[in-house]
Write a protein that holds these residues in place. Structure first.
Motif, mmCIF file in Angstrom:
data_model
loop_
_atom_site.group_PDB
_atom_site.id
_atom_site.type_symbol
_atom_site.label_atom_id
_atom_site.label_comp_id
_atom_site.label_asym_id
_atom_site.label_seq_id
_atom_site.Cartn_x
_atom_site.Cartn_y
_atom_site.Cartn_z
ATOM 1 N N LEU B 166 -8.884 -19.918 6.321
ATOM 2 C CA LEU B 166 -8.562 -19.585 4.932
ATOM 3 C C LEU B 166 -7.106 -19.106 4.827
ATOM 4 C CD1 LEU B 166 -9.261 -18.984 1.960
ATOM 5 C CD2 LEU B 166 -10.062 -16.738 2.690
ATOM 6 N N ILE B 167 -6.743 -18.198 5.728
ATOM 7 C CA ILE B 167 -5.368 -17.660 5.680
ATOM 8 C C ILE B 167 -4.365 -18.785 5.959
ATOM 9 C CG2 ILE B 167 -3.742 -16.086 6.830
ATOM 10 C CD1 ILE B 167 -6.216 -14.207 7.254
ATOM 11 N N THR B 168 -4.691 -19.636 6.953
ATOM 12 C CA THR B 168 -3.775 -20.738 7.275
ATOM 13 C C THR B 168 -3.604 -21.668 6.069
ATOM 14 O OG1 THR B 168 -4.647 -20.611 9.518
ATOM 15 C CG2 THR B 168 -3.275 -22.507 9.006
ATOM 16 N N THR B 169 -4.712 -21.966 5.395
ATOM 17 C CA THR B 169 -4.614 -22.853 4.225
ATOM 18 C C THR B 169 -3.730 -22.232 3.151
ATOM 19 O OG1 THR B 169 -6.861 -23.590 4.667
ATOM 20 C CG2 THR B 169 -5.951 -24.185 2.542
ATOM 21 N N ILE B 170 -3.935 -20.934 2.905
ATOM 22 C CA ILE B 170 -3.131 -20.263 1.868
ATOM 23 C C ILE B 170 -1.647 -20.313 2.242
ATOM 24 C CG2 ILE B 170 -2.623 -18.014 0.807
ATOM 25 C CD1 ILE B 170 -5.684 -17.424 1.030
ATOM 26 N N VAL B 171 -1.361 -20.018 3.499
ATOM 27 C CA VAL B 171 0.049 -20.018 3.937
ATOM 28 C C VAL B 171 0.641 -21.422 3.809
ATOM 29 C CG1 VAL B 171 1.554 -19.735 5.953
ATOM 30 C CG2 VAL B 171 -0.209 -18.032 5.450
ATOM 31 N N LEU B 172 -0.102 -22.427 4.267
ATOM 32 C CA LEU B 172 0.431 -23.792 4.240
ATOM 33 C C LEU B 172 0.574 -24.312 2.806
ATOM 34 C CD1 LEU B 172 -1.487 -25.367 7.265
ATOM 35 C CD2 LEU B 172 0.913 -24.695 7.161
ATOM 36 N N ALA B 173 -0.401 -23.970 1.953
ATOM 37 C CA ALA B 173 -0.306 -24.412 0.548
ATOM 38 C C ALA B 173 0.916 -23.782 -0.118
ATOM 39 C CB ALA B 173 -1.572 -24.031 -0.210
ATOM 40 N N LEU B 174 1.164 -22.512 0.184
ATOM 41 C CA LEU B 174 2.342 -21.854 -0.406
ATOM 42 C C LEU B 174 3.639 -22.437 0.155
ATOM 43 C CD1 LEU B 174 1.101 -18.148 -0.584
ATOM 44 C CD2 LEU B 174 1.431 -19.743 -2.491
ATOM 45 N N LEU B 175 3.592 -22.819 1.424
ATOM 46 C CA LEU B 175 4.768 -23.442 2.033
ATOM 47 C C LEU B 175 5.031 -24.810 1.387
ATOM 48 C CD1 LEU B 175 6.592 -22.383 4.233
ATOM 49 C CD2 LEU B 175 5.251 -23.633 5.918
ATOM 50 N N ALA B 176 3.962 -25.572 1.173
ATOM 51 C CA ALA B 176 4.098 -26.876 0.508
ATOM 52 C C ALA B 176 4.632 -26.685 -0.914
ATOM 53 C CB ALA B 176 2.742 -27.592 0.477
ATOM 54 N N TRP B 177 4.161 -25.623 -1.574
ATOM 55 C CA TRP B 177 4.635 -25.322 -2.932
ATOM 56 C C TRP B 177 6.128 -24.999 -2.912
ATOM 57 C CZ3 TRP B 177 6.136 -20.252 -4.611
ATOM 58 C CH2 TRP B 177 6.376 -20.142 -5.981
ATOM 59 N N LEU B 178 6.533 -24.196 -1.903
ATOM 60 C CA LEU B 178 7.955 -23.833 -1.806
ATOM 61 C C LEU B 178 8.827 -25.080 -1.613
ATOM 62 C CD1 LEU B 178 8.132 -20.596 0.384
ATOM 63 C CD2 LEU B 178 8.992 -20.904 -1.942
ATOM 64 N N ILE B 179 8.372 -25.970 -0.759
ATOM 65 C CA ILE B 179 9.141 -27.206 -0.536
ATOM 66 C C ILE B 179 9.190 -28.017 -1.825
ATOM 67 C CG2 ILE B 179 9.153 -29.412 0.711
ATOM 68 C CD1 ILE B 179 7.970 -27.903 3.113
#
Lengths: 323, 556
Positions: B166-179
């Protein structure tokens, strides 16, 4: 706030187009758009004249012309097809023997007269087609000139037709509830266009047109130049120290009219329609007034327009559209 | 001479045209970038997990290499359809643009949102699963064993747990959003300097590893592999145990081979799924020949090189019989192997060098994360296009003038992704349903894409005639008509097979799912149809007629 049903019953859609600059393709799209977009009235904002004329040398059995830097030769049956392309971008043509074309180069007065003739011919043809289409759809149209239109064009524009009304320099009623104030003059430009006047003359003209009006709550102003520094008037800044003036790279400046700005600030009409600055397509609220510039991309054959929905004393919405 | 040459160059530069300051979405990507974007977004390696070992067990007569090649070729019609549609309408919006202008505005709105944007939120937790299982997990475990740091094993286990994912998904989704909100210029740099090299390194590392490993070497390595030795598992033992339990060496079957082509029809066309929405940011996107060539080459790379060649070398190394026998034993739960049955674990049996594990894992991480980023970028472009048409509030069309990126749309989409991720985490049975929905949705979107291509010359004649694909014919018929008809036939057949044949494993039969994914897909589509008409009604009350957007206004 709950609006009374009567107001909605009087809701009307206005189509505003401007700066067609002789483009046949754009004008033909306008005719079709009347059918597709179904406005209740059409208001045209001026600058109907194109900017260039292509000389076509008549060589007897064929014709020669230069287009986009290339010399073309056509038989007569091919020529008309090609000239359609010339007309689509707003250019005119003049077919004459080589001697006449060469003589025109040395005689600017004669060239200008021919220019005005071809402009008037196309505008006249357009008005006839617009009249036919408006009659067919029972949609009134209101037309005027713009600062780039030669004065001689008034002989064509100011002819009263059944459905197409000349509105320049006058106040005319529109669809029972609204009054249309039209002015095709422009503030000074570096191009020194035929109807460029000083800001004070423009202010005087606007004052004189609207002299008898007391209530502006249902007035629709159709004034060719947009108000100064209104975001409807942003254009590349020009270096006028050279002729012709050239754009200063990367610099944009407001080039609208201070007279129009002052007029709108004082009178506060319901709606104010503008053109003139092709690249400044936008709508903005200036006090009570909604001011709209639909822009123009006539050279690309794109019809830019604004559909404005109005009720008595209220602009319901505006929609910038393209075809 | 030198002075004269310099002077001429300076004059030429002075003649360069002045361009207006760019606004909105800007064409930053080349056609090559766009094709790479699509190829990477196919998920590359983790899609492959599906092709082994389940099909070899359920349909023993499968010739996997032949299936991969045929599936790739069957994907080409839809790819050509999208190249045609994209070059005819080279703007942001993809499926929304194509379907709304040809099929129907309402369906054009509801299909990409209901079958695409909404159900594809599952790709974020799925991507995380791949990253922690095939990327971070193996790397941490290998590092723990290589450097003797036991804590790393604990980290690997934590990452693979529910909270870790769950934490990994949140971090990666936010990273994708930042990009996404920093715009395609930054994305292009990341694609060229991170995603592409990482994935190419993995691909090459796996290919070389498999290429240099003969069957003899694999047998010896398999038997000597410590985990196998500890459990007494041998190569010959796998074959004999399987035979004792009723397994027979498989013989080729066309039926078993063709059955899996529908899966390829959902995987390979990701090369266009991802690219189509971005065409408003691709230079020369109107060039049909170049666009179709780039996308076809991308599809062939996915299908032939990444899937076909990799599996061919894998089969050459492990042998078809052994793969079949191992699949049989594992799926029948006769034996439990001390590792997952997949190509990378078999590859590391031959060579468990830490740096090889690292190279392979990096590709999985890059591939899965690029897919998340690609989905977010693509879906936000669809929202921008809807905002421009005002079929959604105009706010969705806002593009940041500095980064040329749709920040509002991206923020709305990441919020949806995070909400759905929480739901999937605490209701895992729905995560399975959505995984299936994403397959049906993907194929449904592609079917409508083919239909849009078929209708383009009929219902959007002016756009078709002005498009570059109008020049191409097969006999007397337009190319797009023939290719799109073929594409529609393939996708109708594909949907029929995956929805009716339990062997493919997508009917949900026997899983006790809370809803039947085959019918559930109707719900988001109907929901978005309702949104479309409701918003149209709201806009009409305000005097805005959104129907005008879909009206062609040809010259009289």
């Amino acid at each position: 706030m709950i609006r009374r049903p009567k107001a909605r019953a009087n809701r009307r859609r206005l189509l505003f187009v401007t700066d067609l600059h002789g483009s046949d393709l754009t004008f033909r799209k306008l005719l079709k758009a009347l059918e597709v977009w179904r406005p209740d009235a059409v208001i045209a904002g001026g600058d109907v004249a194109g900017k260039a004329m292509v000389p076509v040398v008549d060589l007897g059995d064929k014709f020669r012309l230069k287009w986009m830097g290339q010399v073309h030769e056509f038989a007569s049956r091919e020529l008309s097809t090609f000239l359609e392309k010339v007309g689509q971008v707003g250019f005119y043509w003049h077919i004459a023997p080589v001697e006449e074309i060469e003589a025109m180069r040395d005689d600017p007065v004669r060239t200008n007269r021919i220019f005005e003739e071809v402009i008037a011919r196309r505008w006249s043809a357009w008005l006839e087609r617009l009249e036919d289409r408006c009659r067919q759809l029972r949609v009134p149209a209101y037309v005027m000139a713009g600062n780039d239109d030669p004065w001689s064009l008034d002989a064509v524009t100011l002819v009263q037709r059944e459905w197409v009304t000349p509105a320049d320099g006058a106040v005319v009623p529109v669809l029972d509830h609204w009054m249309l104030v039209s002015c095709g003059l422009g503030n000074p430009t570096p191009w020194q266009c035929p109807r460029d006047v000083s800001e004070s003359e423009l202010a005087d003209k606007l004052r004189s047109i609207t002299e008898g009006l007391k209530d502006f709550s249902n007035v629709i102003a159709n004034i060719h130049p947009p108000p100064f520094d209104s975001t409807l008037d942003l254009a590349p800044k020009l270096d006028t120290s050279v002729s012709p003036p050239r754009p200063v790279p990367g610099e944009i400046a407001p080039v609208g009219s201070t007279a129009v700005r002052d007029f709108l600030a004082d009178a506060q009409p319901l709606l104010s329609l503008h053109g003139h600055i092709h690249e400044s397509r936008a709508a903005v609220r200036l006090g009570r007034t909604w001011a709209v510039n639909p822009g123009s991309e006539y050279a690309e054959g794109v019809l830019r327009a604004a559909l404005v929905t109005v009720e008595p004393s209220r602009v319901v919405s505006h929609q910038l559209v393209a075809a | 001479m030198e002075t004269a040459a310099r002077s001429r160059k300076s004059d030429d530069q002075a003649l360069d045209v002045f361009l207006r300051q760019s606004s909105g979405l800007v064409r930053e990507l080349s056609i090559f970038d766009a094709a790479v974007f699509g190829v990477l977004a196919s998920g590359l390696f983790f899609s492959f997990i599906y092709f082994f070992p389940y099909p070899q067990y359920i349909t023993p007569g499968i010739n996997t290499v032949l299936m991969l090649v045929l599936g790739t070729l069957a994907s080409l019609p839809v790819i050509i359809c999208y190249a045609a549609l994209g070059s005819a309408m080279p703007r942001a919006g993809g499926d929304y643009l194509y379907d709304s202008r040809t099929v129907s505005p309402a369906l054009g709105f509801a299909i990409p949102l209901g079958m695409g944007a909404f159900v594809w939120t599952i790709l974020f937790p799925l991507g995380t699963f791949v990253i922690v299982s095939f990327g971070l997990g193996p790397v941490l475990n290998a590092a723990a064993s290589q450097f003797g740091i036991e804590t790393l094993t604990g980290w690997a286990n934590a990452l693979q747990g529910t909270t870790g994912q769950l934490i990994t998904t949140i971090v990666l989704a936010l990273l994708a959003w930042l990009i996404t909100i920093r715009g395609v210029r930054l994305y292009r740099i990341i694609q060229r300097s991170v995603f592409l090299p990482a994935i190419v390194v993995t691909n090459v590392a796996l290919l070389i590893q498999l290429f240099v490993s003969s069957n003899d070497r694999f047998r010896q390595a398999f038997d000597r592999f410590p985990a196998n030795e500890a459990d007494g598992i041998t190569y010959a033992g796998i074959l004999s145990t399987a035979q004792q339990n009723g397994w027979q060496p498989p013989s080729f079957s066309w039926g078993d081979t063709l059955l899996w082509i529908p899966v390829m029809l959902g995987v390979v066309p990701f090369v266009v799924y991802a690219t189509e929405g971005m065409l408003g940011e691709v230079k020369r996107a109107r060039d049909f020949a170049r666009l179709s060539r780039a996308l076809i080459l991308g599809a062939l790379y996915i299908g032939i090189v990444v899937f076909g060649l990799l599996y061919f070398l894998f089969e050459r190394m492990a042998s078809q019989e052994f793969i079949s026998a191992a699949s049989f034993l594992v799926n029948e739960e006769i034996i439990a192997l001390p590792y997952d049955l997949n190509i990378t674990s078999f590859s590391s049996i031959v060579n468990d060098n830490f740096f090889l594990v690292l190279a392979v894992s990096l590709g999985f991480i890059a591939s899965a994360f690029q897919l998340m980023t690609a989905v977010m970028m693509n879906e936000t472009r669809i929202l921008v296009s809807m905002g421009l048409d005002r079929t959604l509030p105009a706010k969705f069309a806002d593009v940041n003038p500095r980064f040329h990126a749709p920040i509002f749309s991206a923020t709305v989409y990441v919020a949806l992704v995070l909400g759905m991720t929480l739901w999937f985490t605490y209701a895992p049975e729905w995560s399975t349903v959505f995984t299936y929905l994403s397959v049906y949705g993907g194929q449904g979107v592609l079917l409508f894409g083919c239909l849009a291509a078929f209708l383009l010359p009929i219902r959007a004649r002016a756009i078709y005639e002005a498009s570059p694909v109008a020049r191409y014919h097969i006999g007397r018929l337009p190319l797009i008509t023939v290719i799109s008809a073929l594409g529609m036939i393939l996708y109708v057949a594909s949907l029929f097979v995956i929805a009716t044949n339990d062997k493919v494993g997508l009917t949900g039969a026997g899983l006790g799912l809370p809803a039947d994914p085959r019918w559930l897909l109707i719900v988001p589509v109907v929901f978005f149809l309702a949104v479309f008409f409701a918003w149209q009604w709201v806009e009409r009350r305000r005097g805005i007629d959104t129907r005008l957007v879909f009206e062609a206004v040809p010259p009289e």
